[in-house]
Design a protein around this motif. Structure first.
Motif, PDB file in Angstrom:
ATOM      1  N   PHE A  80       0.809  -1.216   0.000  1.00 29.51           N
ATOM      2  CA  PHE A  80       0.000   0.000   0.000  1.00 29.51           C
ATOM      3  C   PHE A  80       0.845   1.270   0.000  1.00 29.51           C
ATOM      4  N   THR A  81       2.124   1.158   0.316  1.00 25.45           N
ATOM      5  CA  THR A  81       2.998   2.326   0.252  1.00 25.45           C
ATOM      6  C   THR A  81       4.451   1.879   0.158  1.00 25.45           C
ATOM      7  N   PRO A  82       5.231   2.508  -0.719  1.00 23.27           N
ATOM      8  CA  PRO A  82       6.663   2.178  -0.788  1.00 23.27           C
ATOM      9  C   PRO A  82       7.515   3.051   0.132  1.00 23.27           C
ATOM     10  N   VAL A  83       6.896   3.981   0.825  1.00 21.78           N
ATOM     11  CA  VAL A  83       7.619   4.950   1.646  1.00 21.78           C
ATOM     12  C   VAL A  83       8.005   4.313   2.974  1.00 21.78           C
ATOM     13  N   ASP A  84       9.215   4.615   3.425  1.00 24.78           N
ATOM     14  CA  ASP A  84       9.682   4.141   4.726  1.00 24.78           C
ATOM     15  C   ASP A  84       9.023   4.981   5.813  1.00 24.78           C
ATOM     16  N   PRO A  85       8.240   4.383   6.707  1.00 22.93           N
ATOM     17  CA  PRO A  85       7.549   5.189   7.725  1.00 22.93           C
ATOM     18  C   PRO A  85       8.493   5.788   8.752  1.00 22.93           C
ATOM     19  N   GLY A  95       4.561  19.420   6.289  1.00 25.48           N
ATOM     20  CA  GLY A  95       4.427  19.686   4.871  1.00 25.48           C
ATOM     21  C   GLY A  95       3.070  19.259   4.331  1.00 25.48           C
ATOM     22  N   ALA A  96       2.635  19.928   3.277  1.00 28.49           N
ATOM     23  CA  ALA A  96       1.355  19.634   2.646  1.00 28.49           C
ATOM     24  C   ALA A  96       1.467  18.364   1.807  1.00 28.49           C
ATOM     25  N   PRO A  97       0.345  17.773   1.435  1.00 25.41           N
ATOM     26  CA  PRO A  97       0.378  16.573   0.584  1.00 25.41           C
ATOM     27  C   PRO A  97       1.068  16.860  -0.745  1.00 25.41           C
ATOM     28  N   THR A  98       1.868  15.900  -1.168  1.00 21.61           N
ATOM     29  CA  THR A  98       2.553  15.981  -2.459  1.00 21.61           C
ATOM     30  C   THR A  98       2.413  14.637  -3.172  1.00 21.61           C
ATOM     31  N   ALA A  99       2.964  14.533  -4.337  1.00 22.68           N
ATOM     32  CA  ALA A  99       2.920  13.280  -5.089  1.00 22.68           C
ATOM     33  C   ALA A  99       3.669  12.188  -4.329  1.00 22.68           C
ATOM     34  N   GLY A 100       2.983  11.086  -4.083  1.00 18.72           N
ATOM     35  CA  GLY A 100       3.555   9.994  -3.309  1.00 18.72           C
ATOM     36  C   GLY A 100       3.374  10.135  -1.820  1.00 18.72           C
ATOM     37  N   HIS A 101       2.883  11.279  -1.378  1.00 17.03           N
ATOM     38  CA  HIS A 101       2.631  11.523   0.055  1.00 17.03           C
ATOM     39  C   HIS A 101       1.238  12.155   0.176  1.00 17.03           C
ATOM     40  N   PRO A 102       0.178  11.366   0.016  1.00 14.26           N
ATOM     41  CA  PRO A 102      -1.173  11.934  -0.115  1.00 14.26           C
ATOM     42  C   PRO A 102      -1.710  12.612   1.134  1.00 14.26           C
ATOM     43  N   TYR A 110       7.719  12.901   9.256  1.00 19.60           N
ATOM     44  CA  TYR A 110       7.328  11.554   8.830  1.00 19.60           C
ATOM     45  C   TYR A 110       6.163  11.637   7.853  1.00 19.60           C
ATOM     46  N   ASP A 111       6.092  10.663   6.969  1.00 17.81           N
ATOM     47  CA  ASP A 111       4.959  10.572   6.047  1.00 17.81           C
ATOM     48  C   ASP A 111       3.742  10.051   6.810  1.00 17.81           C
ATOM     49  N   VAL A 112       2.663  10.814   6.833  1.00 17.66           N
ATOM     50  CA  VAL A 112       1.476  10.457   7.621  1.00 17.66           C
ATOM     51  C   VAL A 112       0.834   9.184   7.090  1.00 17.66           C
ATOM     52  N   TYR A 113       0.702   9.080   5.791  1.00 18.34           N
ATOM     53  CA  TYR A 113       0.058   7.906   5.202  1.00 18.34           C
ATOM     54  C   TYR A 113       0.841   6.626   5.496  1.00 18.34           C
ATOM     55  N   ALA A 114       2.159   6.682   5.364  1.00 20.76           N
ATOM     56  CA  ALA A 114       2.988   5.500   5.643  1.00 20.76           C
ATOM     57  C   ALA A 114       2.906   5.112   7.115  1.00 20.76           C
ATOM     58  N   ARG A 115       2.848   6.101   8.001  1.00 21.86           N
ATOM     59  CA  ARG A 115       2.740   5.792   9.420  1.00 21.86           C
ATOM     60  C   ARG A 115       1.406   5.128   9.739  1.00 21.86           C
ATOM     61  N   ILE A 116       0.354   5.545   9.075  1.00 18.31           N
ATOM     62  CA  ILE A 116      -0.959   4.929   9.313  1.00 18.31           C
ATOM     63  C   ILE A 116      -0.959   3.487   8.820  1.00 18.31           C
ATOM     64  N   ILE A 117      -0.382   3.253   7.646  1.00 22.26           N
ATOM     65  CA  ILE A 117      -0.360   1.908   7.075  1.00 22.26           C
ATOM     66  C   ILE A 117       0.420   0.956   7.965  1.00 22.26           C
ATOM     67  N   LEU A 268       3.974   1.417  23.776  1.00 28.37           N
ATOM     68  CA  LEU A 268       5.126   1.064  22.948  1.00 28.37           C
ATOM     69  C   LEU A 268       6.059   2.261  22.785  1.00 28.37           C
ATOM     70  N   PRO A 269       7.370   2.047  22.847  1.00 26.76           N
ATOM     71  CA  PRO A 269       8.319   3.150  22.671  1.00 26.76           C
ATOM     72  C   PRO A 269       8.188   3.763  21.276  1.00 26.76           C
ATOM     73  N   PRO A 270       8.040   5.101  21.183  1.00 30.55           N
ATOM     74  CA  PRO A 270       7.829   5.723  19.869  1.00 30.55           C
ATOM     75  C   PRO A 270       8.980   5.492  18.894  1.00 30.55           C
ATOM     76  N   GLY A 271      10.213   5.435  19.381  1.00 29.54           N
ATOM     77  CA  GLY A 271      11.332   5.275  18.476  1.00 29.54           C
ATOM     78  C   GLY A 271      11.497   3.866  17.931  1.00 29.54           C
ATOM     79  N   GLN A 272      10.884   2.872  18.587  1.00 29.45           N
ATOM     80  CA  GLN A 272      11.062   1.484  18.174  1.00 29.45           C
ATOM     81  C   GLN A 272       9.867   0.918  17.429  1.00 29.45           C
ATOM     82  N   PHE A 273       8.667   1.334  17.804  1.00 30.34           N
ATOM     83  CA  PHE A 273       7.445   0.772  17.225  1.00 30.34           C
ATOM     84  C   PHE A 273       6.562   1.894  16.687  1.00 30.34           C
ATOM     85  N   ILE A 274       5.920   1.609  15.567  1.00 31.46           N
ATOM     86  CA  ILE A 274       4.973   2.546  14.972  1.00 31.46           C
ATOM     87  C   ILE A 274       3.580   2.196  15.465  1.00 31.46           C
TER      88      ILE A 274
END
Length: 327
Positions: A80-85, A95-102, A110-117, A268-274
């Motif tokens: 669902f996303t190639p971005v590293d969360p 930042g506002a939404p851009t191409a690849g970062h909806p 951090y990319d919001v969409y990748a973090r949600i996924i 969960l520790p924020p730096g280790q787990f999403i």
């Protein structure tokens, strides 16, 4: 003493005419397979009736679609996303939404969409472990207490009352504070599930008390089946329907509990787990200037919990014959 008067003789009944029996010749009555009748009746039991009822309800299919989407996202987030969360760039802060970062970027870049996924995997895995613990422990405790009764029932019921009197969120906060150096999905799942099983145990116990005096249970024992085998083979399968309903509803509570603990900073520790809870907590810093990084993970959490709640409601109504009769 007067002599009894002679009664007048009854008139004789007319003889009935003989009944003639007519038997048709064999060649006039060909033999047909009258016994080969195919009965077109559907098989019926509690689970088949529940399935037939659920598949006719739109709410069931809505919840199934939501759960299937969440399951696919949790199992295959890379689809669902190639971005590293975990890729962060302060140049993209809020930042506002851009191409690849909806959905744009968080304050930390951090990319919001990748973090949600990728956050779905953590939340769902914790929820599944919690309901597994709740179902197994609650079913065993409730079944043993209800079936054997006596001292076994007294001891197990009092143990359940002790755990039931402790709010599981508060207990999980204490456990996670003590286990601060070992916080991971498995530990947080045991912290939640270890204090949330008494509800399932109570429901299973009440169902066991209802079923254990049925005729088929007494017949099984009279045929020489041991009490434990009778419990496992006959009593427990007929008392699991309410426990399954409670377990389905408890999955949504477990997901919310994990997000709550992470939001409070003891999960969960924020730096280790999403985690959705971690992202919601971090998004508070930019709530006034950019509320979307908080709204998006909150919406994902809400939709996921709603899907499991809807499924639990539909399953509960389908497994209740009285509810089906009222409809």
């Amino acid at each position: 003493m007067p002599e009894p008067q002679n009664q007048s003789p009854q008139p004789a009944r007319a003889a009935r005419p003989p009944i003639e029996h007519f038997v048709a010749p064999v060649d006039e009555t060909p033999v047909v397979p009258v016994d080969a009748v195919r009965i077109k009746e559907k098989k019926s039991n509690l689970w088949l009736d529940a399935w037939r009822d659920m598949r006719r309800r739109p709410m069931f299919w809505i919840s199934v679609v939501i759960i299937l989407v969440v399951a696919l996202v949790s199992l295959f987030p890379g689809m669902f996303t190639p971005v590293d969360p975990r890729a962060s760039s302060l140049a993209n802060s809020n930042g506002a939404p851009t191409a690849g970062h909806p959905l744009g970027f968080t304050k930390q870049g951090y990319d919001v969409y990748a973090r949600i996924i990728y956050g779905a995997s953590t939340s769902v895995s914790v929820g599944l472990i919690v309901i597994a613990i709740t179902f197994v422990v609650g079913t065993v405790m409730g079944a043993l207490a209800g079936f054997f009764g006596g001292m076994v029932d007294t001891v197990l019921s009092r143990v359940g009352d002790i755990f039931f009197s402790i709010p599981y969120i508060l207990a999980a906060v204490v456990v996670m504070s003590v286990m601060a150096d070992y916080r991971n999905p498995l530990v947080i799942a045991f912290a939640i599930g270890g204090f949330s099983w008494p509800i399932t145990a109570r429901i299973v116990r009440s169902e066991i008390l209802r079923v254990k005096n049925a005729d088929f249970v007494m017949a099984a024992e009279s045929l020489g089946l041991s009490r434990f085998a009778t419990l496992v083979r006959h009593v427990l399968p007929n008392a699991l329907a309410p426990a399954i309903v409670v377990t389905t509803l408890s999955l949504s509570s477990a997901i919310v509990a994990e997000a709550t603990l992470s939001f409070l900073g003891v999960g969960l520790p924020p730096g280790q787990f999403i985690s959705w809870g971690n992202d919601i907590s971090a998004a508070q810093l930019s709530l006034r200037t950019d509320p979307m990084p908080l709204i998006y993970p909150s919406l994902a959490l809400t939709v996921t919990v709603l899907g499991f709640i809807l499924l639990g409601e539909v399953v509960r109504d389908a497994l209740d014959p009285k509810a089906r009769a009222r409809r």
